[in-house]
Design an enzyme around this catalytic site. Structure first.
Site, PDB file in Angstrom:
ATOM      1  N   ARG A   1      19.430  -0.390  27.401  1.00 32.87           N
ATOM      2  CA  ARG A   1      19.820  -1.083  28.627  1.00 32.87           C
ATOM      3  C   ARG A   1      19.409  -0.325  29.877  1.00 32.87           C
ATOM      4  O   ARG A   1      18.945  -0.884  30.844  1.00 32.87           O
ATOM      5  CB  ARG A   1      21.336  -1.331  28.632  1.00 32.87           C
ATOM      6  CG  ARG A   1      21.702  -2.659  28.000  1.00 32.87           C
ATOM      7  CD  ARG A   1      23.194  -2.798  27.831  1.00 32.87           C
ATOM      8  NE  ARG A   1      23.713  -1.727  26.960  1.00 32.87           N
ATOM      9  CZ  ARG A   1      24.958  -1.650  26.520  1.00 32.87           C
ATOM     10  NH1 ARG A   1      25.833  -2.560  26.880  1.00 32.87           N
ATOM     11  NH2 ARG A   1      25.344  -0.676  25.737  1.00 32.87           N
TER      12      ARG A   1
ATOM     13  N   LYS B   1      33.248   0.905   6.135  1.00 34.36           N
ATOM     14  CA  LYS B   1      32.550   1.887   5.306  1.00 34.36           C
ATOM     15  C   LYS B   1      32.969   1.750   3.843  1.00 34.36           C
ATOM     16  O   LYS B   1      32.136   1.810   2.932  1.00 34.36           O
ATOM     17  CB  LYS B   1      32.832   3.290   5.829  1.00 34.36           C
ATOM     18  CG  LYS B   1      32.264   3.524   7.240  1.00 34.36           C
ATOM     19  CD  LYS B   1      32.852   4.785   7.859  1.00 34.36           C
ATOM     20  CE  LYS B   1      32.290   5.063   9.240  1.00 34.36           C
ATOM     21  NZ  LYS B   1      33.075   6.100   9.961  1.00 34.36           N
TER      22      LYS B   1
ATOM     23  N   ILE C   1      26.303  12.856   5.809  1.00 30.90           N
ATOM     24  CA  ILE C   1      26.462  13.102   4.371  1.00 30.90           C
ATOM     25  C   ILE C   1      25.622  12.086   3.600  1.00 30.90           C
ATOM     26  O   ILE C   1      25.789  10.889   3.794  1.00 30.90           O
ATOM     27  CB  ILE C   1      27.933  12.952   3.945  1.00 30.90           C
ATOM     28  CG1 ILE C   1      28.852  13.754   4.861  1.00 30.90           C
ATOM     29  CG2 ILE C   1      28.117  13.349   2.493  1.00 30.90           C
ATOM     30  CD1 ILE C   1      30.337  13.483   4.624  1.00 30.90           C
TER      31      ILE C   1
ATOM     32  N   GLY D   1      28.626  12.020  15.135  1.00 27.16           N
ATOM     33  CA  GLY D   1      27.950  12.915  16.062  1.00 27.16           C
ATOM     34  C   GLY D   1      26.450  12.696  16.034  1.00 27.16           C
ATOM     35  O   GLY D   1      25.886  12.199  15.065  1.00 27.16           O
TER      36      GLY D   1
ATOM     37  N   VAL E   1      22.953   8.727  19.303  1.00 22.05           N
ATOM     38  CA  VAL E   1      22.243   8.754  18.026  1.00 22.05           C
ATOM     39  C   VAL E   1      20.761   8.487  18.227  1.00 22.05           C
ATOM     40  O   VAL E   1      19.909   9.163  17.644  1.00 22.05           O
ATOM     41  CB  VAL E   1      22.868   7.751  17.032  1.00 22.05           C
ATOM     42  CG1 VAL E   1      22.073   7.741  15.733  1.00 22.05           C
ATOM     43  CG2 VAL E   1      24.323   8.102  16.762  1.00 22.05           C
TER      44      VAL E   1
ATOM     45  N   ASP F   1      37.170   0.578  11.066  1.00 23.21           N
ATOM     46  CA  ASP F   1      35.921   1.311  10.848  1.00 23.21           C
ATOM     47  C   ASP F   1      35.869   1.876   9.423  1.00 23.21           C
ATOM     48  O   ASP F   1      34.859   1.741   8.725  1.00 23.21           O
ATOM     49  CB  ASP F   1      35.822   2.439  11.882  1.00 23.21           C
ATOM     50  CG  ASP F   1      34.633   3.343  11.640  1.00 23.21           C
ATOM     51  OD1 ASP F   1      33.516   2.944  12.008  1.00 23.21           O
ATOM     52  OD2 ASP F   1      34.816   4.438  11.071  1.00 23.21           O
TER      53      ASP F   1
ATOM     54  N   LYS G   1      27.596   0.046  10.502  1.00 22.17           N
ATOM     55  CA  LYS G   1      28.462  -0.251   9.359  1.00 22.17           C
ATOM     56  C   LYS G   1      29.095  -1.630   9.461  1.00 22.17           C
ATOM     57  O   LYS G   1      29.288  -2.314   8.466  1.00 22.17           O
ATOM     58  CB  LYS G   1      29.551   0.802   9.235  1.00 22.17           C
ATOM     59  CG  LYS G   1      30.414   0.926  10.504  1.00 22.17           C
ATOM     60  CD  LYS G   1      30.736   2.349  10.860  1.00 22.17           C
ATOM     61  CE  LYS G   1      29.534   2.974  11.542  1.00 22.17           C
ATOM     62  NZ  LYS G   1      29.814   4.236  12.208  1.00 22.17           N
TER      63      LYS G   1
ATOM     64  N   GLU H   1      37.569   6.765  21.218  1.00 19.86           N
ATOM     65  CA  GLU H   1      37.105   5.799  22.204  1.00 19.86           C
ATOM     66  C   GLU H   1      38.238   5.437  23.171  1.00 19.86           C
ATOM     67  O   GLU H   1      39.418   5.578  22.850  1.00 19.86           O
ATOM     68  CB  GLU H   1      36.663   4.506  21.492  1.00 19.86           C
ATOM     69  CG  GLU H   1      35.641   4.684  20.394  1.00 19.86           C
ATOM     70  CD  GLU H   1      34.225   4.791  20.942  1.00 19.86           C
ATOM     71  OE1 GLU H   1      33.991   4.386  22.091  1.00 19.86           O
ATOM     72  OE2 GLU H   1      33.357   5.312  20.211  1.00 19.86           O
TER      73      GLU H   1
END
Lengths: 431, 431
Positions: free
Chosen positions: A47, A208, A139, A305, A16, A204, A108, A193
């Site tokens: 890092r 949200k 979005i 993404g 990102v 997750d 989040k 993951e």
């Protein structure tokens, strides 16, 4: 247009972070026209300095300690992309706001756990705390609820909030395969993951949801109140039976404000095939908000993404450049209602129940008696003959009734030797 | 929160005007928390003072000449709901902005025709001109494109922009009935105007498309460049044949920015059944925007009606109360590109062609020869035996090719005695 650029520090240079650099470079001119001034990265922290991120980072100041970005004189806004609800991300967020600088984050977990504290810190300094990228990726649903639906008393907000789960469920759906197999493949493809529990166990999505519910209902964020069930126990047969009954299975985060308070739940749900969420496939996200004047709004797009998430981060930066900000959760923290958590048991609805049972006499009688004794009325029942392993699949859909009754029926059946494994309970989305 | 209210004048008290009063009263507390201050109507103007609008208008100052609202000292913002691209609406808009007051309008025709002039007037005075309600009713798509997608170079924007047309097309679809019959019924039910031409001939959708295209592409509004075809000539058989081929028919407004300029078209279109627009039924609206980083965004909701439209008007007022405004078309008028109109003939795509022909030898050969001579390659062809009136239905779907070739083929066939009426050409949505 002002030639005075908005100077950005980026903490975290994963996909990102690199995406934000790419967006700001690729569309620099267009963004400057929309923002009224150029937006430029001046400092970064990550890092690993040596990894090739596909963008030229040589011209930026590199800082080892992300928290130091907050205090740099040449930085107007800090973008936090470190991740994690606490630790370095939270330290950076606190320092940035304390320094009187706006903060943009995609985090989040941090907003769900510490959003109120950070919002108060932002208010105290009169700066913006923005997090469009934290929910549903590209979005613009934070903006849509916070500003677009501002005239409404929203009573429901719900949606498909986790792309990994939706990818897994809709791949199971299209290919008739089982959960573990599809998860393994998703991990190989990088869609899930290595430790997928935050996604597939619903945490997750719950982060949200708690943010959306706060915005929608003018309420204090209350992540702890979200009832969470993930998708680990959904089997291929559930998807097939749901399809036969006219439903798709989606991991739905649902928030509802009613006279008893605020109800929040993340749960695999049966969604009627003619409902917009039934058409949300693959890694897409979608959010539905229902208000007293606007009716039902749907926002859909890519929920994760590099590109979509970076798009949301930069939208926040454009707002800050234009001075179009305002309170973090649409109103000052002091104005947010502390809504009590509405009890699930008071809710009414229809439910899907799936049992794997031993193939022997009396099992069906045992199940149906438990339902009757708990006051659960059965709308439809399917029994499929014994599988190769001798198990029998029984699926029931209940008539509308209290959720509490279904829970009682399942409690009665707990420990029954007829059951091969725990029953699967999924609610039916009635919106 | 400031106790200093934002004082509103409402010009036009039809359904939407009455809706704005209801929204502001019903959700006064919530709106004040979100806006940071109360929002109050102080003055109104409408032709008929005596009509019962279901709201108490007695406490407002009544003004006969709407334009006088602009100059009242007790008015901070004017909401124009008079309608019409010119006349009293335009006079009021000009006077309001000239008086240095923000203007909110639901008037798509006025923005499509005079938006640039009005935006310049707003810039000159440093006030807001906002029009969320002008496109897609309650859906916050102006905000979504203008701010939510601000990081992106959007290359396509398209959608179902007219609820009346969508109601007619999807009712034809679900009930197998013909256009005139469904239109007549829609008029009786109040879903279509007594003079429906602005809707069914695509002009209303074109107004909205020209506004969306400006926002999406950073371009000057260019309504005159929109190629417009309405839905008058869609027959029940078109919908049935499209369904058999895997498509729904929707009136689609499509904007595209490419190397040749900006292409804008409103046209009944074949939409693949797995495309989000295929699920947009009844009077719903939906807008899709596609950008270089965000990918495909979908916004869906109620595109008309008192509640949704008033919701959008009040969202604009909340933005103004919060001071979160900015340039009308996302950037100053001077920064908008004057994009040339890209020629349709340069486009490539697939097309649906429907002919009603006389039942006699050689007709099929005549049609297919015209296609061949124009270089149009046919992917599929359906001929249905003669109807009761002796006509034969022939449907073709072309392979991908230049739109110009299909136009040439139809020109060759013009005036042919084999044709019973004009052929129907619909493009296939390839996005």
């Amino acid at each position: 247009m002002s030639s005075n650029p908005l100077r950005i520090a980026l903490a975290g240079l994963g996909n990102v972070g690199a995406g934000v650099v790419k967006v700001l470079e690729t569309n620099a001119d267009l963004i400057a026209r929309r923002a009224g001034r150029p937006i430029e990265v001046v400092a970064v922290s990550a890092r690993d300095r040596t990894r090739d991120r596909g963008v030229d980072l040589g011209k930026f100041a590199w800082v080892d300690d992300a928290a130091a970005l907050a205090e740099r004189e040449d930085v107007d806004v800090v973008v936090e992309l470190v991740g994690g609800s606490d630790g370095p991300a939270l330290t950076l967020a606190r320092k940035t706001l304390a320094a009187g600088k706006p903060l943009v984050t995609a985090n989040k977990a941090m907003i769900a756990h510490h959003g109120l504290e950070l919002a108060e810190a932002a208010e105290a300094k009169g700066v913006a705390l923005k997090y469009e990228a934290a929910v549903a990726g590209g979005i613009p649903v934070i903006k849509g609820l916070r500003e677009g639906a501002a005239a409404n008393r929203l009573h429901h907000v719900y949606g498909v909030l986790n792309g990994t789960c939706n990818y897994i469920l809709t791949t199971m759906e299209s290919e008739g395969r089982d959960f573990a197999e599809v998860l393994g493949e998703a991990q190989k493809l990088g869609y899930a993951e290595a430790d997928p529990s935050f996604d597939i166990d619903g945490v997750d999505a719950a982060h949200k949801l708690s943010i959306l519910a706060s915005l929608a209902f003018g309420a204090r964020v209350d992540f702890e109140a979200v009832a969470i069930t993930g998708i680990r126990h959904v089997i291929a047969a559930d998807i097939a039976e749901a399809a036969a009954l006219g439903y798709k299975i989606r991991l739905v985060g649902l928030g509802e404000a009613n006279a008893r308070g605020m109800f929040q739940r993340v749960h695999p749900c049966l969604v009627p095939i003619d409902h917009p969420l039934a058409h949300v496939t693959g890694s897409l996200n979608a959010v539905v908000a229902e208000g007293d004047f606007v009716g039902r709004l749907l926002f859909q797009g890519r929920g994760a993404g590099e590109g979509p998430t970076a798009s949301a981060v930069v939208a926040d930066l454009v707002d800050i450049a234009r001075g179009a900000t305002g309170p973090t959760f649409a109103m000052p923290v002091a104005d947010l209602a502390a809504l009590p958590s509405a009890p699930a048991g008071e809710r009414r609805g229809r439910a899907y129940l799936r049992f794997l049972v031993a193939d022997r006499p009396g099992v069906l009688a045992e199940l149906t008696a438990a339902m009757r004794d708990a006051g659960v009325s059965i709308e439809s029942l399917i029994q499929r003959g014994a599988a190769a392993d001798g198990s029998v699949l029984i699926v029931m859909v209940t008539h509308e009734g209290p959720e509490r009754s279904v829970d009682h029926a399942l409690e009665k059946l707990e420990g029954s030797p007829s059951l091969l494994g725990a029953p699967m309970l999924m609610h039916i989305l009635e919106r």
